[in-house]
Enzyme design. Sequence first.
Site, short mmCIF file in Angstrom:
data_model
loop_
_atom_site.label_atom_id
_atom_site.label_comp_id
_atom_site.label_asym_id
_atom_site.label_seq_id
_atom_site.Cartn_x
_atom_site.Cartn_y
_atom_site.Cartn_z
CE1 TYR A 50 -4.28 -1.42 -0.26
CE2 TYR A 50 -3.69 -2.38 1.76
CZ TYR A 50 -4.48 -2.37 0.52
OH TYR A 50 -5.52 -3.09 0.31
CG ASN A 113 -13.00 -2.29 -0.24
OD1 ASN A 113 -12.12 -3.16 0.15
ND2 ASN A 113 -12.61 -1.38 -0.91
CG HIS A 116 -5.30 -5.07 -3.84
ND1 HIS A 116 -5.30 -3.73 -3.75
CD2 HIS A 116 -4.49 -5.58 -4.55
CE1 HIS A 116 -4.20 -3.23 -4.68
NE2 HIS A 116 -3.74 -4.32 -5.38
CD GLU A 127 -1.01 -3.70 -6.57
OE1 GLU A 127 -1.22 -2.74 -6.34
OE2 GLU A 127 -1.69 -4.57 -7.30
#
Length: 154
Positions: A50, A113, A116, A127
């Site tokens: 992040y 949520n 990712h 990533e």
Amino acid sequence: MTERTLVLVKPDGVQRQLAGRIIARFEERGLKIVGLKFVKVDRALAERHYAVHKGKPFFDGLVAFITSSPLVAIAFEGPNAIGMVRTMVGATKPADAVPGTIRGDLAVEMGQNLIHASDGPETAATELAIWFRPEELVSYEREIDRWVRGPEAR
Ligand code: IDP
Ligand code: MG
């Protein structure tokens, strides 16, 4: 164009026992799993993942949450996989996520949520390298892929 993208079923997804259902949605669509692992994330990994959000008001809470409990990391491959997965995930704010998307069907809280997903080609590459060693991403062919490649491949 064939792409690879990173999906995380975040700790809320594992806690709510939705990991299998969430993975199944991408599998059912036809995306190919090329990497999969179950990870208890430490602070260093969370901050790396992040990094773009460092300094934002929600950063500390985000890192605390993602390190609180294990998650599932999956590398999916398919035609235009990066955008396709983002569309299937839905808007960041679940209230804005349309029904039919994963967040639109299964989430109500911004901080919970569920998923990712990489948001573009550069982030996907970065990533995937953060979460998987090269040898943990596996190239393989499915029978159906030969039909996509054409008669000479069959
Ligand atoms: P994304 O997950 O849809 O790509 P990002 O903007 O990259 O959304 O934010 C990363 C994650 O940080 C979000 O999924 C959400 O869990 C959390 N987040 C983003 N914005 C906020 C906010 O304003 N308040 C609380 N949490 C947020
Ligand atoms: Mg994002």
